[in-house]
Design a protein around this motif. Structure first.
Motif, mmCIF file in Angstrom:
data_model
loop_
_atom_site.group_PDB
_atom_site.id
_atom_site.type_symbol
_atom_site.label_atom_id
_atom_site.label_comp_id
_atom_site.label_asym_id
_atom_site.label_seq_id
_atom_site.Cartn_x
_atom_site.Cartn_y
_atom_site.Cartn_z
ATOM 1 N N ASP A 46 19.260 24.601 61.812
ATOM 2 C CA ASP A 46 19.340 25.196 60.487
ATOM 3 C C ASP A 46 20.747 25.101 59.900
ATOM 4 O OD1 ASP A 46 17.389 26.249 58.698
ATOM 5 O OD2 ASP A 46 18.592 28.079 58.648
ATOM 6 N N TYR A 49 20.865 21.793 58.563
ATOM 7 C CA TYR A 49 20.004 21.766 57.375
ATOM 8 C C TYR A 49 20.753 22.304 56.142
ATOM 9 C CZ TYR A 49 16.158 23.501 54.369
ATOM 10 O OH TYR A 49 15.326 23.797 53.312
ATOM 11 N N LEU A 50 21.425 23.425 56.330
ATOM 12 C CA LEU A 50 22.063 24.091 55.186
ATOM 13 C C LEU A 50 23.107 23.212 54.495
ATOM 14 C CD1 LEU A 50 22.488 27.770 56.460
ATOM 15 C CD2 LEU A 50 20.808 26.904 54.828
ATOM 16 N N TYR A 53 21.143 20.842 52.416
ATOM 17 C CA TYR A 53 20.352 21.577 51.427
ATOM 18 C C TYR A 53 21.225 21.988 50.237
ATOM 19 C CZ TYR A 53 17.375 25.229 49.462
ATOM 20 O OH TYR A 53 16.635 26.002 48.611
ATOM 21 N N TYR A 57 21.032 21.568 45.513
ATOM 22 C CA TYR A 57 21.432 22.406 44.372
ATOM 23 C C TYR A 57 22.587 21.761 43.600
ATOM 24 C CZ TYR A 57 18.755 26.514 45.973
ATOM 25 O OH TYR A 57 17.770 27.387 46.322
ATOM 26 N N VAL A 79 25.109 30.954 47.880
ATOM 27 C CA VAL A 79 24.154 31.596 48.801
ATOM 28 C C VAL A 79 23.992 30.713 50.051
ATOM 29 C CG1 VAL A 79 21.728 32.278 49.102
ATOM 30 C CG2 VAL A 79 22.918 32.901 47.016
ATOM 31 N N THR A 138 13.419 29.027 49.630
ATOM 32 C CA THR A 138 13.752 30.394 49.215
ATOM 33 C C THR A 138 12.529 31.312 49.304
ATOM 34 O OG1 THR A 138 15.343 29.480 47.650
ATOM 35 C CG2 THR A 138 14.693 31.770 47.307
ATOM 36 N N TYR A 168 16.639 38.564 54.635
ATOM 37 C CA TYR A 168 15.652 37.974 53.722
ATOM 38 C C TYR A 168 14.742 39.020 53.083
ATOM 39 C CZ TYR A 168 17.335 33.664 55.690
ATOM 40 O OH TYR A 168 18.152 32.630 56.068
ATOM 41 N N PHE A 173 18.550 39.461 48.275
ATOM 42 C CA PHE A 173 17.778 38.226 48.360
ATOM 43 C C PHE A 173 16.614 38.247 47.366
ATOM 44 C CE2 PHE A 173 15.084 34.966 50.271
ATOM 45 C CZ PHE A 173 15.989 33.928 50.153
ATOM 46 N N PHE A 176 17.910 37.259 44.124
ATOM 47 C CA PHE A 176 18.117 35.813 44.073
ATOM 48 C C PHE A 176 16.792 35.077 43.825
ATOM 49 C CE2 PHE A 176 18.322 31.681 46.242
ATOM 50 C CZ PHE A 176 19.262 31.081 45.427
ATOM 51 N N GLU A 210 8.402 23.054 55.889
ATOM 52 C CA GLU A 210 8.875 24.339 56.434
ATOM 53 C C GLU A 210 8.114 24.650 57.729
ATOM 54 O OE1 GLU A 210 11.180 26.705 55.804
ATOM 55 O OE2 GLU A 210 12.048 25.626 54.132
ATOM 56 N N PHE A 213 9.374 22.677 60.480
ATOM 57 C CA PHE A 213 10.666 23.193 60.955
ATOM 58 C C PHE A 213 10.450 24.319 61.966
ATOM 59 C CE2 PHE A 213 14.996 24.684 60.900
ATOM 60 C CZ PHE A 213 15.752 23.625 60.424
HETATM 61 C C1 LIG Z 1 14.543 25.284 57.130
HETATM 62 C C2 LIG Z 1 14.988 26.437 56.296
HETATM 63 N N1 LIG Z 1 14.249 26.780 55.245
HETATM 64 C C3 LIG Z 1 14.629 27.799 54.484
HETATM 65 C C4 LIG Z 1 15.777 28.507 54.778
HETATM 66 C C5 LIG Z 1 16.192 29.662 53.934
HETATM 67 N N2 LIG Z 1 17.260 29.372 53.050
HETATM 68 C C6 LIG Z 1 18.123 28.376 53.154
HETATM 69 S S1 LIG Z 1 19.265 28.380 51.897
HETATM 70 C C7 LIG Z 1 18.551 29.704 51.202
HETATM 71 C C8 LIG Z 1 19.063 30.341 49.985
HETATM 72 C C9 LIG Z 1 18.927 29.580 48.793
HETATM 73 O O1 LIG Z 1 17.747 28.903 48.601
HETATM 74 C C10 LIG Z 1 17.478 30.122 51.936
HETATM 75 C C11 LIG Z 1 16.647 31.253 51.603
HETATM 76 C C12 LIG Z 1 16.523 28.118 55.880
HETATM 77 N N3 LIG Z 1 17.650 28.771 56.223
HETATM 78 N N4 LIG Z 1 16.110 27.093 56.631
#
Ligand SMILES: Cc1ncc(C[n+]2csc(CCO)c2C)c(N)n1
Length: 220
Positions: A46, A49-50, A53, A57, A79, A138, A168, A173, A176, A210, A213
Motif C-alpha cells: 500500500d 500504491y500511494l 496513486y 490526482y 491526503v 476513497t 477511515y 475522512f 473528504f 480493490e 488488492f
Molecule cells: C489499495 C488501496 N485502496 C484504497 C486506499 C485508501 N486510500 C488511499 S489514498 C486515499 C485518500 C484519497 O483518496 C484513500 C482513502 C488505500 N490506502 N489503498
C-alpha cells in the motif's frame, strides 16, 4: 438524482461492498485477529500504491482551471502523501520499516495492474474518467471503515488495527468523501446516460481491483 447517488445506489457496487466486508482480511482487521505478517504485506504494497496513486490526482490537478477545484485537488494529494502515508509510517515502525526503505521494494502484479489501470486514463486526458477510476479507493475505504467501526465497536480499544479503522470511519475522512462527491457531481453534471454507464463501468473495474488488492494482501 445526482450522479454520485447513482453510483452508491447501483446494485453492482453494493455487491462489491458486501463482498469486502465478508473478506477474511477485512474481517481480521475488525476482529483484530488478522495475522501481522499479512498486514505487513499490505502495508508495504500500500505504501508503494500511494506513491503512484497520488500522481493520478496530480493529473487531474493539471487539467483543472478553477481555483476552488485546484484547492480540492491539492487537498487530495495531501491526503495521500501526508495523511495516509503518515498512518502507514506509524504502523511500519512495528516492522522496523519506513516508507523510504519500502520505496525500493517490489510492486506485486495485482498492485501494478490496478495502478496501471488508473494511470491509463491519464493518457486519455478525460478528467471524469481519471477521477472516477480513483474514486473507488476513497469510497470503498470509507464504507469499510464505518462498517467495521459499527460492527466491532464493543472491543476496538484492544484492537491493533483500531487506528486504521478509526481513520477511515472518522469525520475528517467523511468530509473528504463528501468533497469528492461534490467534485464528481460538478464535473459530471452534463453527462448523458451512456456516459454515466461508461463511468460506472470504470468505477466497478476499480472495485474489482480493490478486491484483488485485498486478496493479494491476504495471500502470503
Ligand atoms: C489499495 C488501496 N485502496 C484504497 C486506499 C485508501 N486510500 C488511499 S489514498 C486515499 C485518500 C484519497 O483518496 C484513500 C482513502 C488505500 N490506502 N489503498
Amino acid at each position: 438524482m445526482k450522479f454520485s447517488e447513482k453510483i452508491l445506489k447501483d446494485s453492482r457496487v453494493k455487491k462489491y461492498y458486501d463482498d469486502y466486508i465478508a473478506h477474511p482480511f477485512i474481517k481480521g482487521l475488525g476482529s483484530g485477529e488478522l495475522d501481522r505478517k499479512r498486514f505487513k504485506n499490505y502495508l508495504i504494497q500500500d505504501s508503494l500504491y500511494l506513491k503512484e496513486y497520488g500522481k493520478v490526482y496530480a493529473h487531474v490537478f493539471l487539467l483543472t482551471n478553477d481555483i476552488a477545484n485546484l484547492q480540492f485537488l491539492h487537498t487530495c494529494m495531501g491526503v495521500v502523501v501526508a495523511d495516509e502515508t503518515n498512518m502507514h509510517t506509524q504502523y511500519l515502525k512495528d516492522y522496523d520499516l519506513d516508507v523510504y526503505k519500502v520505496d525500493h521494494m517490489e510492486v506485486k502484479p495485482e498492485n501494478r495492474k490496478y495502478l496501471d489501470y488508473m494511470l491509463s486514463f491519464t493518457k486519455t486526458g478525460d478528467v471524469k474518467e481519471i477521477f472516477i477510476s480513483a474514486l473507488a479507493c476513497t469510497l470503498t475505504y470509507e464504507y469499510i471503515g464505518k462498517t467495521l467501526q459499527e460492527n466491532f465497536n464493543h472491543n476496538l480499544q484492544d484492537n491493533y488495527y483500531a487506528p486504521w479503522i478509526n481513520a477511515y470511519a472518522g469525520e475528517d475522512f467523511e468530509d473528504f468523501s463528501i468533497k469528492s462527491f461534490e467534485f464528481v457531481d460538478s464535473i459530471c453534471k452534463d453527462i448523458d446516460e451512456k456516459e454515466e454507464e461508461k463511468l460506472i463501468q470504470i468505477f466497478l473495474k476499480a472495485c474489482e481491483y480493490e478486491m484483488g488488492f485485498w486478496d493479494m494482501s491476504y495471500k502470503i
